[in-house]
Write an enzyme that holds these catalytic residues in place. Structure first.
Site, PDB file in Angstrom:
ATOM      1  N   GLY A   7       4.041 -13.813   6.000  1.00  0.00           N
ATOM      2  CA  GLY A   7       3.492 -13.703   4.665  1.00  0.00           C
ATOM      3  C   GLY A   7       2.290 -12.778   4.631  1.00  0.00           C
ATOM      4  N   CYS A   8       1.928 -12.323   3.438  1.00  0.00           N
ATOM      5  CA  CYS A   8       0.847 -11.339   3.310  1.00  0.00           C
ATOM      6  C   CYS A   8      -0.512 -11.941   3.653  1.00  0.00           C
ATOM      7  CB  CYS A   8       0.848 -10.731   1.910  1.00  0.00           C
ATOM      8  SG  CYS A   8       0.811 -11.920   0.567  1.00  0.00           S
ATOM      9  N   PHE A   9      -0.878 -13.061   3.017  1.00  0.00           N
ATOM     10  CA  PHE A   9      -2.133 -13.719   3.364  1.00  0.00           C
ATOM     11  C   PHE A   9      -2.127 -14.130   4.834  1.00  0.00           C
ATOM     12  CE2 PHE A   9      -3.388 -15.028  -1.157  1.00  0.00           C
ATOM     13  CZ  PHE A   9      -4.570 -14.304  -1.129  1.00  0.00           C
ATOM     14  N   ALA A  10      -1.000 -14.673   5.277  1.00  0.00           N
ATOM     15  CA  ALA A  10      -0.911 -15.144   6.664  1.00  0.00           C
ATOM     16  C   ALA A  10      -1.163 -14.017   7.652  1.00  0.00           C
ATOM     17  CB  ALA A  10       0.450 -15.777   6.919  1.00  0.00           C
ATOM     18  N   CYS A  24      -2.929 -11.258   7.234  1.00  0.00           N
ATOM     19  CA  CYS A  24      -4.337 -10.856   7.203  1.00  0.00           C
ATOM     20  C   CYS A  24      -5.234 -11.893   7.869  1.00  0.00           C
ATOM     21  CB  CYS A  24      -4.755 -10.628   5.747  1.00  0.00           C
ATOM     22  SG  CYS A  24      -6.273  -9.668   5.566  1.00  0.00           S
TER      23      CYS A  24
END
Length: 345
Positions: free
Chosen positions: A131-134, A136
């Site tokens: 995932g994107c947040f994950a 980062c």
């Protein structure tokens, strides 16, 4: 030449994936599936691709003609799709949804974070793209996890662009609400916490405290938590993340490294990562927007450190990383098709 099929091709991730693959020297898009747009030119939906391609959306899914299929579905739809459709065993799958990111005996999907799983990615047939947040949040904390330095609860604040909410309009995504505005959402309960905790626990020494996913368990004893507050930003793309960690003991010891020691730790950890770079100065989001790069920086303040990490949510946080993983799965240069440039100013 890698023959590619794309499912869910009309959304933001589908459009970005097409943009990358039509310029990839070793990839050919065989079909871009969208039931609601079948027969329309891709540029009728993804208007930035006008003049770049004459590809047409298709209602057909000829899996026997491709080497790999990208799932650009919303969360929960990939698992449902596979229950209703059969994809040949020789066709690789790269899933951009969260359906298979958590390891389980019921599936064989490999978690596709190249910075930690490159060797197994090269051998896998089924891959769950992070995932994107994950992505980062993890890239900011992984070196500390490996060194056993995550011993206290970690505070994380991260702000994401509006494209992170997908293409379908909603009450919190339309321009008049999002512009000149900020808000928090899913405080301490964001779904990406599952995979963040999984990755940090994979790397930590056995003697280090476990990172507990508070969505499924309560902390006990020395367990630590990731206190994650996501923000909606008033920009289109990018994630800017800050993380606060606390160390024990006197500065300069193994449990409380100096600024220089921490910087060296990060540089060593990412020395073989082709897209993730440690930077010795403060970061600006524009350095990564429209690229597959992740940039990381750390500042020390007494017994605390602030880590800054940032990515483009649609690229390193989604389809850029997916193409990077495709390259690994087909023994291509990891950078192929991802020579993207950030804005000069």
């Amino acid at each position: 030449m890698v023959k590619v099929g794309i499912l869910g091709a009309a959304g933001y991730t589908g459009g970005e994936l097409i943009r990358l693959l039509i310029n990839h020297p070793e990839a050919e898009i065989v079909f871009a599936n969208s039931e609601s747009n079948a027969g329309n030119k891709v540029y009728d939906v993804h208007e930035g691709l006008l003049g770049e391609t004459e590809l047409t959306f298709s209602s057909e899914m000829p899996f026997d003609q491709v080497d790999v299929v990208f799932f650009c579905f919303g969360h929960g739809k990939s698992e449902a799709f596979l229950k209703e459709h059969t994809i040949p065993e020789n066709v690789k799958i790269i899933d951009l949804a969260q359906d298979f990111r958590i390891a389980a005996p019921t599936h064989d999907y490999v978690y596709g974070l190249p910075e930690t799983h490159k060797d197994i990615i090269k051998q896998c047939n089924h891959l769950a793209n992070p995932g994107c947040f994950a992505t980062c949040v993890q890239l900011g904390l992984l070196p500390l996890a490996k060194a056993g330095l995550l011993k206290h609860d970690v505070s994380v604040n991260a702000i994401t662009g509006s494209t992170g909410a997908g293409q379908k309009p909603g009450a919190t995504t339309h321009f008049s609400w999002r512009n000149n505005n900020m808000s928090v959402y899913k405080v301490f309960t964001h779904q990406h916490l599952h995979e963040i905790c999984q990755s940090l626990n994979e790397l930590r020494p056995a003697s280090a405290p476990a990172v507990i996913d508070t969505l499924v368990a309560q902390p006990a004893g020395d367990d630590i938590t990731i206190d994650f507050i996501p923000y909606r930003g008033d920009f289109a793309r990018g994630i800017f993340c800050t993380e606060v960690v606390k160390f024990d003991g006197e500065e300069g010891t193994a449990t409380n490294p100096t600024q220089e020691q921490l910087a060296d730790m990060y540089k060593t950890f990412y020395q073989d990562a082709v897209f993730t770079h440690y930077i010795d100065k403060a970061l600006d989001l524009k350095q990564v927007v429209n690229t597959n790069k992740a940039l990381v920086h750390i500042d020390k303040f007494g017994n605390k450190a602030v880590i800054t990490c940032m990515i483009d949510n649609l690229l390193k946080g989604a389809v850029g990383q997916a193409v990077q993983n495709m390259n690994l799965m087909f023994n291509l240069d990891e950078r192929m098709g991802l020579n993207l440039k950030a804005n000069a100013f």
